[in-house]
Design a protein around this motif. Structure first.
Motif, mmCIF file in Angstrom:
data_model
loop_
_atom_site.group_PDB
_atom_site.id
_atom_site.type_symbol
_atom_site.label_atom_id
_atom_site.label_comp_id
_atom_site.label_asym_id
_atom_site.label_seq_id
_atom_site.Cartn_x
_atom_site.Cartn_y
_atom_site.Cartn_z
ATOM 1 N N LEU A 1 38.092 28.064 25.371
ATOM 2 C CA LEU A 1 39.739 28.713 26.349
ATOM 3 C C LEU A 1 40.924 28.420 26.524
ATOM 4 C CD1 LEU A 1 36.190 29.391 28.973
ATOM 5 C CD2 LEU A 1 37.732 30.522 27.080
ATOM 6 N N ASP A 2 41.698 29.657 26.232
ATOM 7 C CA ASP A 2 42.820 29.759 26.193
ATOM 8 C C ASP A 2 43.542 30.297 27.283
ATOM 9 O OD1 ASP A 2 43.893 28.265 23.495
ATOM 10 O OD2 ASP A 2 43.171 30.118 23.085
ATOM 11 N N ILE A 3 42.918 30.791 27.790
ATOM 12 C CA ILE A 3 43.221 31.493 29.433
ATOM 13 C C ILE A 3 41.970 32.178 29.917
ATOM 14 C CG2 ILE A 3 43.789 33.926 30.058
ATOM 15 C CD1 ILE A 3 45.606 34.042 27.480
ATOM 16 N N VAL A 4 41.961 31.283 31.352
ATOM 17 C CA VAL A 4 41.151 32.436 32.219
ATOM 18 C C VAL A 4 41.221 32.455 33.313
ATOM 19 C CG1 VAL A 4 39.107 31.347 33.884
ATOM 20 C CG2 VAL A 4 39.386 30.256 31.634
ATOM 21 N N ILE A 5 41.338 34.437 33.940
ATOM 22 C CA ILE A 5 41.281 34.803 35.084
ATOM 23 C C ILE A 5 40.266 34.975 35.472
ATOM 24 C CG2 ILE A 5 42.536 37.197 35.518
ATOM 25 C CD1 ILE A 5 44.692 37.089 32.625
ATOM 26 N N THR A 6 40.091 35.048 36.829
ATOM 27 C CA THR A 6 39.097 34.893 37.299
ATOM 28 C C THR A 6 39.609 36.056 38.590
ATOM 29 O OG1 THR A 6 39.905 33.347 39.720
ATOM 30 C CG2 THR A 6 38.725 32.626 37.844
ATOM 31 N N ASN A 7 39.096 37.662 38.121
ATOM 32 C CA ASN A 7 39.491 39.075 38.468
ATOM 33 C C ASN A 7 38.333 38.970 39.301
ATOM 34 O OD1 ASN A 7 41.333 41.528 38.241
ATOM 35 N ND2 ASN A 7 39.560 42.316 37.246
ATOM 36 N N ALA A 8 37.606 39.322 39.265
ATOM 37 C CA ALA A 8 36.614 39.731 39.646
ATOM 38 C C ALA A 8 36.165 39.726 40.915
ATOM 39 C CB ALA A 8 34.782 39.506 39.165
ATOM 40 N N GLY A 9 35.780 40.485 42.234
ATOM 41 C CA GLY A 9 36.156 39.764 43.532
ATOM 42 C C GLY A 9 35.284 41.423 44.072
ATOM 43 N N LEU A 10 35.491 40.816 46.050
ATOM 44 C CA LEU A 10 34.998 42.242 46.715
ATOM 45 C C LEU A 10 35.308 42.470 47.599
ATOM 46 C CD1 LEU A 10 31.002 41.272 47.302
ATOM 47 C CD2 LEU A 10 31.930 43.176 45.596
ATOM 48 N N MET A 11 36.177 43.771 48.250
ATOM 49 C CA MET A 11 37.071 43.154 49.667
ATOM 50 C C MET A 11 35.923 44.400 50.737
ATOM 51 S SD MET A 11 40.666 44.615 49.449
ATOM 52 C CE MET A 11 39.729 46.866 49.689
ATOM 53 N N ALA A 12 36.210 43.065 51.876
ATOM 54 C CA ALA A 12 35.475 44.709 53.096
ATOM 55 C C ALA A 12 33.704 44.201 53.004
ATOM 56 C CB ALA A 12 36.743 45.558 53.486
ATOM 57 N N ALA A 13 33.533 43.646 52.680
ATOM 58 C CA ALA A 13 32.056 43.849 52.164
ATOM 59 C C ALA A 13 31.347 43.638 53.697
ATOM 60 C CB ALA A 13 31.748 43.650 51.049
ATOM 61 N N GLU B 1 27.971 33.439 53.322
ATOM 62 C CA GLU B 1 28.807 34.574 53.254
ATOM 63 C C GLU B 1 28.634 35.436 52.230
ATOM 64 O OE1 GLU B 1 30.789 37.912 53.189
ATOM 65 O OE2 GLU B 1 32.047 36.020 52.798
ATOM 66 N N THR B 2 28.579 36.592 51.260
ATOM 67 C CA THR B 2 28.332 36.488 50.567
ATOM 68 C C THR B 2 29.509 36.783 50.156
ATOM 69 O OG1 THR B 2 26.754 38.220 50.494
ATOM 70 C CG2 THR B 2 28.131 38.805 48.704
ATOM 71 N N MET B 3 30.819 37.373 50.198
ATOM 72 C CA MET B 3 32.776 37.320 49.593
ATOM 73 C C MET B 3 33.185 36.071 49.259
ATOM 74 S SD MET B 3 34.698 40.790 51.533
ATOM 75 C CE MET B 3 34.162 40.171 53.382
ATOM 76 N N PHE B 4 32.325 35.355 50.052
ATOM 77 C CA PHE B 4 33.043 33.548 50.275
ATOM 78 C C PHE B 4 32.117 32.845 48.930
ATOM 79 C CE2 PHE B 4 32.878 28.984 51.245
ATOM 80 C CZ PHE B 4 33.878 28.078 50.754
ATOM 81 N N ALA B 5 31.130 33.192 48.679
ATOM 82 C CA ALA B 5 30.413 32.628 47.805
ATOM 83 C C ALA B 5 30.082 33.698 46.784
ATOM 84 C CB ALA B 5 29.143 33.160 47.587
ATOM 85 N N THR B 6 30.722 34.332 46.352
ATOM 86 C CA THR B 6 31.289 35.918 45.357
ATOM 87 C C THR B 6 32.904 35.417 44.493
ATOM 88 O OG1 THR B 6 29.546 37.078 45.449
ATOM 89 C CG2 THR B 6 31.326 38.182 44.163
ATOM 90 N N ASN B 7 33.912 35.691 45.494
ATOM 91 C CA ASN B 7 35.026 35.467 45.412
ATOM 92 C C ASN B 7 35.917 33.890 45.372
ATOM 93 O OD1 ASN B 7 34.678 38.369 46.036
ATOM 94 N ND2 ASN B 7 36.200 38.384 47.275
ATOM 95 N N HIS B 8 34.702 33.536 45.661
ATOM 96 C CA HIS B 8 35.714 32.003 45.491
ATOM 97 C C HIS B 8 34.215 30.735 45.162
ATOM 98 C CE1 HIS B 8 36.734 27.903 45.954
ATOM 99 N NE2 HIS B 8 36.390 27.815 46.844
#
Length: 316
Positions: A103-115, A125-132
């Protein structure tokens, strides 16, 4: 706190697009991974990287949906992963490592907002678990494949202003507030890049965090019409107005972070508008980056906590 958060004269700004920041950059032979790379600014990021010659892997919780969204874009493949499920993250990483690719580039772009409040796994907690935590585990599981000279890009947001890390109650067991939960996860995204850069820079691997800008994407799906109408950047119908970026502009900063020659030799900083962001002003105006989101002591503490929670640490 001494800070490296100051502009470097990138030549780009808030109006620049992903295609513009890649002008003249040849990514032939480069392999990129973009979580959430089939929707919103993630899709535009995938499109721009492949147009510059890169091959892109898009991990997706809904692989069939991802393949449909990415149809017609060359040099893209889809893998299945649920970032909220550490077993799924492990299985995805094992499948990738078995291919022997780097891998030359990793972009962690996925996430949830104000769920709304939900938990996963052992009560996280789901946003901490998913986003981080999901991204933390993914990066650490994939670490043997990350090539020297690679860049890791963690997509945070100005939402980090809503909350630092709630060390006393990271999973909101003592009461839930969705914007604080989102803010904590975005602060965590930034701190991940800060400590990862410190750990990996001796190998020439650099990490960046960023705010992509205010963009109207599916990320707002959890907001009610009343909440949208109350937002200072929306009109009476809940539509964003003013300094709202297009999808192409919203993808620009993460693409710039992943590829810009101007960032060679740099890392461990927070970006916005295709520039290194300045420190947030003392008057509370939400521009730049808050001290707690780039604090190396808090970054190291979060890394330790995340390793304990996920059971994975490539640098142990």
């Amino acid at each position: 706190m001494t800070t490296a958060q100051h502009k470097i004269g990138s030549g780009f700004d808030a109006t620049s697009t992903a295609t513009e920041v890649l002008a003249g950059i040849d990514l032939s032979g480069k392999f990129a991974l973009v979580t959430g790379g089939y929707s919103g600014i993630g899709l535009e990021t995938t499109r721009a990287l492949t147009a510059a010659g890169a091959q892109v892997l898009v991990p997706a919780r809904r692989p069939d949906t991802a393949r449909a969204a990415l149809a017609g874009i060359p040099a893209v493949e889809v893998g299945e992963v649920d970032l909220a499920d550490l077993d799924s993250v492990r299985a995805f990483a094992e499948r990738f490592l078995a291919t022997g690719r780097g891998l030359d580039i990793v972009i962690t772009n996925a996430g949830l907002m104000a769920a709304p409040q939900t938990t996963v796994g052992p009560g996280w907690e789901t946003m901490f678990a998913t986003n981080h935590l999901g991204h933390f585990a993914l990066i650490n599981r994939l670490w043997p494949a990350v090539r020297p000279g690679a860049r890791i890009v963690s997509v945070s947001s100005r939402g980090h202003f809503y909350s630092g890390i709630r060390w006393h109650d990271p999973h909101f067991e003592q009461g839930y507030e969705k914007w604080a939960a989102y803010g904590q996860s975005k602060t965590a995204n930034s701190l991940l890049a800060i400590h990862l850069d410190a750990l990996a820079k001796d190998r020439g691997i650099r990490a960046f965090a960023l705010h992509p800008g205010l963009i109207q994407t599916p990320l707002i799906r959890h907001l009610s019409r009343d909440e949208l109408r109350a937002h200072p950047a929306t009109d009476e119908d809940g539509n964003f107005i003013g300094a709202v970026k297009t999808i192409e502009q919203g993808a620009a900063t993460q693409v710039w972070a992943a590829t810009a020659p101007r960032l060679d030799g740099l890392g461990g900083v927070y970006l916005e508008d295709c520039e290194i962001a300045g420190p947030a002003p003392a008057d509370g105006t939400r521009v730049g980056v808050r001290d707690y989101a780039i604090d190396p002591v808090q970054a190291a503490r979060l890394w330790t906590l995340s390793a304990e929670l996920t059971g994975v640490n490539a640098f142990a």
